[in-house]
Write an enzyme that holds these catalytic residues in place. Structure first.
Site, PDB file in Angstrom:
ATOM      1  N   ASP B 226      -4.062  47.841 -19.537  1.00  0.00           N
ATOM      2  CA  ASP B 226      -4.515  46.654 -20.030  1.00  0.00           C
ATOM      3  C   ASP B 226      -4.819  45.674 -18.374  1.00  0.00           C
ATOM      4  O   ASP B 226      -4.967  44.552 -18.699  1.00  0.00           O
ATOM      5  CB  ASP B 226      -3.857  45.724 -20.889  1.00  0.00           C
ATOM      6  N   CYS B 549      45.877  17.219  -4.133  1.00  0.00           N
ATOM      7  CA  CYS B 549      47.162  16.999  -4.237  1.00  0.00           C
ATOM      8  C   CYS B 549      48.259  18.170  -4.550  1.00  0.00           C
ATOM      9  O   CYS B 549      47.895  18.730  -5.475  1.00  0.00           O
ATOM     10  CB  CYS B 549      47.470  15.682  -4.841  1.00  0.00           C
ATOM     11  N   CYS B 552      50.639  16.998  -7.746  1.00  0.00           N
ATOM     12  CA  CYS B 552      50.293  16.645  -9.127  1.00  0.00           C
ATOM     13  C   CYS B 552      49.306  17.750  -9.424  1.00  0.00           C
ATOM     14  O   CYS B 552      49.056  17.876 -10.537  1.00  0.00           O
ATOM     15  CB  CYS B 552      49.813  15.216  -9.115  1.00  0.00           C
ATOM     16  N   CYS B 567      46.407  10.927  -2.259  1.00  0.00           N
ATOM     17  CA  CYS B 567      46.459  10.879  -3.873  1.00  0.00           C
ATOM     18  C   CYS B 567      47.008   9.793  -4.226  1.00  0.00           C
ATOM     19  O   CYS B 567      47.886   9.011  -3.744  1.00  0.00           O
ATOM     20  CB  CYS B 567      47.454  12.070  -3.934  1.00  0.00           C
ATOM     21  N   CYS B 570      50.404  10.165  -6.102  1.00  0.00           N
ATOM     22  CA  CYS B 570      51.780  10.595  -5.218  1.00  0.00           C
ATOM     23  C   CYS B 570      51.424  10.337  -3.980  1.00  0.00           C
ATOM     24  O   CYS B 570      50.635  10.991  -3.214  1.00  0.00           O
ATOM     25  CB  CYS B 570      52.117  11.943  -5.481  1.00  0.00           C
TER      26      CYS B 570
END
Lengths: 403, 605
Positions: B226, B549, B552, B567, B570
């Site tokens: 095509d 951190c 934590c 942080c 902490c």
């Protein structure tokens, strides 16, 4: 590397047949070994992904040709994609349960085979009843019996009343071809229900086997059935229980055990693929079947099966039911060790797969400079060092608002 | 339809627009009376009546929004429209409304159609018929009637053909130079088709293609699958040249507090200033002049908007409170400014509209189609000297692959080629409306009369070698359309570009200069190959470094001004920098919002 014993046995058989010398035999083994090595997967090659792709690519081809049924002589069996889904979803009951019953050598006579087949096929009352009449005042049902069919099915008319096991009725034979059922209770509605259960009542054969077809398969008579009940079929005389199977994986598991179930999964999956004209290496299917049965029970591939039982929280959450997995993990305080590929891709780390699975063992001697920087506060080193810090994260018990 | 018997009177309920209004004893009589009165003009002709004998219901519909179509009324096996009517129509003595008002033609809706028996042609009419189709062509929709020889094509091809006629670039209206549609295409040298239908004759003020010389042959495999090989010289002469118009619009808005937008050349120093070079094409009033060339991202209208509303106490200098909001040409588009319109909206805001025109010359990848659902994409532009030619020196404009024919069975396509060839040599425009048109035999006879082979085949010579082709080649003239799918509107690539605010991942889509997504399956492919490092690199688009951190396990704060990382919870904890995908950081934030604590546990590697 050693070849599997089965291969060596085959080579030896061949050598014996061709009367090969030991030297030649060894040469063949060597050659086969080198060929065998080529097909062995390398360490850390992601075989699971390759398996998934090798199976799912043809499966997408199958969707384009759904609802194409080609049953073996009279029995229509679910095939194609629906059947594949059935197998890998580990459905308890397949859409079309079938049995393939092989017979012992001394039963390879068409008459004998037909007799066995007759024994297996379930006959219900409705198969031998021509017509029924109900008397609402006297509360009885009369069934006109088809004596010709009864003869054909080898049913003794005198023994018939005993075979109907329904509570609260009395059965009698009249005129040698009429079965009179008297209902003992005074309940007209119950009488109509009785008629239904009477016609559905089991007379002969194995329950659930609605169709029986006798086929010849390479000089051997084989009975295939629609509906399956392996336990009972094994009790029938003349049947070869070593080869007789069914397509209900759970039934095989119950009767023959987990190894047999694994083999059935492989066999059925391979058969469905081949029936559709698709060629998948059997080892991929075997891997999948192994995975489904490692625990000694059949697990589906999906949410409630293999995918739902993965160790990593992140992987489970990324598949389905994200919230559920995260909340449960936080309640239990689960720890994700980040050992899998998907977790590492999520966090954009090098996944421990393929080339990423290897690291240098042993440390490079540290220079004085490096030591200095390390002893200092982390502030300054931040930018240069610890790029590849390995992380593990866990969820701790916290309050959950809703959900 | 069931034969209507008058012997037994059937009663029925009558519903007017879905509401019950009455009950009649003789339903058939009522329906017939209703129709009679409507045809006589005593009832409005918009009303339709449907009888459901099995439901014992009569439904009268007068509401709007129903689909209705005109049909010729048949009574006693004779259509009411006679030859005299047609003669009068031709002489303009009567018109359509006359026919409707005099009960010759009536409109049926879908419900009433179920009660009628409609003949397709006048020859089919029997005594049982109630209506006659105006023309068999009415079975098609508007676009389908534009297809020549439709009855020779397979049904689905008509469908595709009709769909693509709608996508064709032509002249959609004759006042396009005055219009300011957001975007539209105009074909430069449109032609009316040589092989027409009744509808395309009506539509000839809005042509949609060109008559193109087509040779059905292969060309070095360039028209495989095509694809279309086009004559470069024809293109250079203006074949299928089109113009792409786009309108850019802006308002000079007034804001609260007496502030308003300003249309000028933005001064340097204003937020978002693009550099003086960019504004060089603007006139003193800040608007680009007509017939100026404008490249991608060029400024058309210089505009400044107030950044923030002033609230008494704050003091911001004038220049600081302004932001550059110029209107630019879309990324990836270019053109010449066609016209500039300065006007006012009803609420007295100044409005500026600029229409930009871009000349589109056919290039590799542009989509073309004939009217038979035979579409293709240009794969090669061949100079005329390399194209095949006939002994007369005719060179085809398009080389069409013969493999497009057998499986699609578009015989109409071939017939149109033959008819087009006949028409172009004889100077005639041939009719090819569905069901009645000159038959193939007649077209062939016409060809023969002019001294050609009647099958349309011709000897062709290879333009590159000058050698005669071994076989005769089918050539003809086809009406081809340029479709509204041009590579210039679709081409797209990205190396760097904008990212989304939320996820920091690349944007999606061409208009936003987006990236091409590596999907799940592509990702699995890389895993499958074990290319772990390639995999990581491919997903590096949103890579970020975040401080974590160690105590934590949450994201710490990095103060750029003080060059401090700490942080907030902490205070003296050690902080490590971690390279991670931003999407994961976002996922952790979202987990936190649903009260799940995702704790990172960084370890030295």
């Amino acid at each position: 590397m050693m070849l599997p014993p089965k291969y060596i046995k085959e080579i030896e058989k061949y050598a014996e047949k061709k009367k090969l010398t030991e030297k030649k035999k060894q040469k063949i083994i060597e050659k086969i070994e080198s060929l065998y090595k080529r097909f062995v997967y390398d360490p850390e090659e992601p075989i699971g992904i390759v398996t998934a792709q090798s199976l799912s690519e043809p499966a997408t081809q199958m969707t384009m040709r759904t609802y194409h049924f080609a049953g073996t002589a009279g029995i229509q069996v679910t095939l194609g994609l629906p059947r594949m889904i059935e197998i890998f979803d580990a459905r308890k009951e397949p859409k079309t349960p079938t049995m393939t019953i092989y017979l012992k050598k001394d039963y390879q006579d068409i008459e004998k085979v037909k007799r066995v087949a007759e024994e297996i096929k379930e006959i219900k009352m409705k198969d031998i009843v021509l017509s029924t009449t109900i008397d609402l005042t006297e509360l009885w049902i009369k069934c006109k019996l088809d004596t010709n069919k009864m003869k054909e099915y080898n049913i003794d008319i005198e023994k018939l009343p005993k075979k109907i096991r329904i509570r609260g009725i009395e059965t009698k034979i009249e005129n040698n071809n009429i079965l009179k059922v008297v209902y003992k209770k005074d309940d007209i509605r119950g009488l109509y229900k009785l008629k239904y259960s009477l016609l559905e009542s089991h007379i002969k054969g194995i329950k659930g086997v609605s169709q029986v077809v006798v086929n010849k398969e390479q000089d051997e008579w084989v009975i295939s059935t629609l509906g399956s009940n392996l336990k009972k079929v094994f009790n029938i005389e003349g049947i070869d229980p070593t080869r007789t199977t069914c397509n209900n994986i759970f039934e095989i598991y119950d009767v023959l055990g987990i190894e047999a179930a694994r083999n059935t999964i492989v066999e059925q999956a391979k058969f469905t693929m081949e029936e559709q004209g698709l060629d998948v290496d059997i080892r991929y299917i075997m891997l999948l079947a192994d995975l489904m049965t490692v625990d000694g029970e059949i697990k589906a591939i999906g949410r409630y099966g293999i995918s739902g039982q993965k160790t990593s929280v992140l992987v489970r959450a990324s598949f389905e039911e994200t919230k559920k997995h995260f909340v449960n993990a936080s309640v239990k305080g689960e720890r994700d060790k980040l050992k899998g590929a998907i977790e590492n891709i999520m966090m954009n780390q090098v996944a421990p797969i393929g080339t990423g699975a290897f690291e240098l063992v042993g440390s490079i001697p540290k220079t004085k400079k490096a030591e200095k920087t390390k002893s200092e506060k982390p502030k300054k080193t931040e930018k240069t060092k610890s790029k590849k810090a390995k992380k593990a994260e866990s969820k701790k018990k916290t309050k959950t608002k809703k959900s | 339809m069931k034969k209507q018997s008058h012997e037994k009177a059937e009663r029925a309920d009558i519903y007017l627009n879905g509401k019950y209004i009455a009950h009649v004893q003789d339903a058939l009589k009522f329906v017939n009376d209703f129709k009679k009165k409507r045809r006589a003009g005593l009832l409005p002709y918009q009303a339709n009546i449907a009888h459901y004998p099995e439901l014992r219901e009569i439904r009268i519909n007068t509401s709007h929004g129903r689909v209705r179509r005109p049909l010729i009324i048949v009574e006693n096996g004779k259509p009411k429209l006679t030859k005299e009517h047609i003669e009068k129509l031709k002489k303009n003595e009567i018109d359509w409304s006359y026919l409707v008002n005099h009960g010759i033609i009536e409109y049926l809706d879908t419900e009433e159609e179920e009660n009628s028996y409609i003949a397709l042609t006048p020859e089919d009419v029997t005594k049982e018929h109630t209506h006659l189709e105006l023309d068999p062509i009415t079975m098609f929709g508007l676009s389908a009637t534009l297809i020549p020889y439709p009855e020779y094509n397979r049904g689905d091809r008509i469908n595709y053909g009709a769909k693509m006629v709608g996508q064709a670039i032509g002249i959609m209206c004759n006042n396009f130079l005055l219009r300011t549609d957001t975007k539209f295409n105009i074909l430069a040298y449109p032609q009316i088709p040589l092989v027409t239908t009744k509808t395309s004759k009506i539509m000839q003020d809005f042509p949609e293609g060109q008559n193109i010389v087509v040779a059905v042959m292969c060309y070095d495999g360039y028209n495989l699958n095509d694809a279309i090989v086009m004559n470069k010289s024809s293109v250079e002469r203006g074949m299928f040249r089109s113009f792409y118009f786009r309108t850019y619009e802006t308002l000079k808005k007034r804001y609260w507090g007496g502030q308003e937008d300003e249309i000028t050349i933005p001064e340097p120093g204003i937020k978002g200033h693009r550099g003086e070079e960019v504004y060089k094409d603007l006139a003193e009033d800040g608007i680009i002049n007509p017939e100026t060339k404008a490249e991608s991202d060029a400024v058309l209208i210089g505009k400044i908007s107030p950044l923030r509303f002033l609230s008494g106490e704050e003091f911001i200098s004038d220049i600081e409170n302004k932001r550059e909001t110029s209107i630019t040409i879309r990324h990836g588009e270019k053109g010449i400014v066609d016209k500039v319109i300065i006007s006012e909206t009803p609420d007295a805001n100044q409005m500026i509209k600029i229409v930009v025109r871009d000349e589109r010359i056919p290039e590799l990848g542009d989509k073309f189609a004939s009217r038979h659902g035979q579409k293709g994409v240009i794969s090669l532009l061949v100079p005329q000297e390399d194209m095949p030619f006939t002994s007369d020196g005719v060179v085809p404009d398009i080389i069409f692959n013969p493999h497009a024919i057998p499986s699609r069975m578009t015989v109409g396509h071939l017939l149109e080629m033959l008819a087009g060839k006949t028409g172009s040599y004889s100077g005639q425009i041939l009719d090819s409306s569905a069901f009645h048109h000159p038959k193939e035999k007649e077209i062939r006879a016409l060809m023969k009369k002019m001294g050609f082979r009647d099958d349309g085949k011709q000897t062709l010579y290879d333009g590159r070698t000058g050698k005669k082709y071994d076989v005769l080649i089918f050539t003809g003239v086809l009406y081809y359309m340029k479709l509204d799918h041009m590579v210039a509107n679709k081409i797209h690539a990205r190396s760097r570009g904008p990212v989304t605010l939320l996820t920091k991942q690349p944007t999606e889509g061409r208009a936003k200069r987006g990236g091409l997504r590596i999907g799940e399956m592509e990702q699995q492919c890389l895993i499958g190959h074990g290319a772990a490092l390639t995999l990581k690199e491919r997903f590096d688009s949103d890579l970020t470094k975040i401080p974590i951190c160690t105590k934590c396990g949450l994201v710490a704060i990095h103060d750029v001004l003080k060059n401090k990382t700490y942080c907030p919870t902490c205070k003296d904890a050690q902080i490590v920098w971690v390279e991670i995908s931003y999407a994961f950081k976002l996922a952790m934030d979202e987990l936190k919002s649903m009260c799940v604590y995702p704790k990172m546990n960084p370890k030295e590697l």
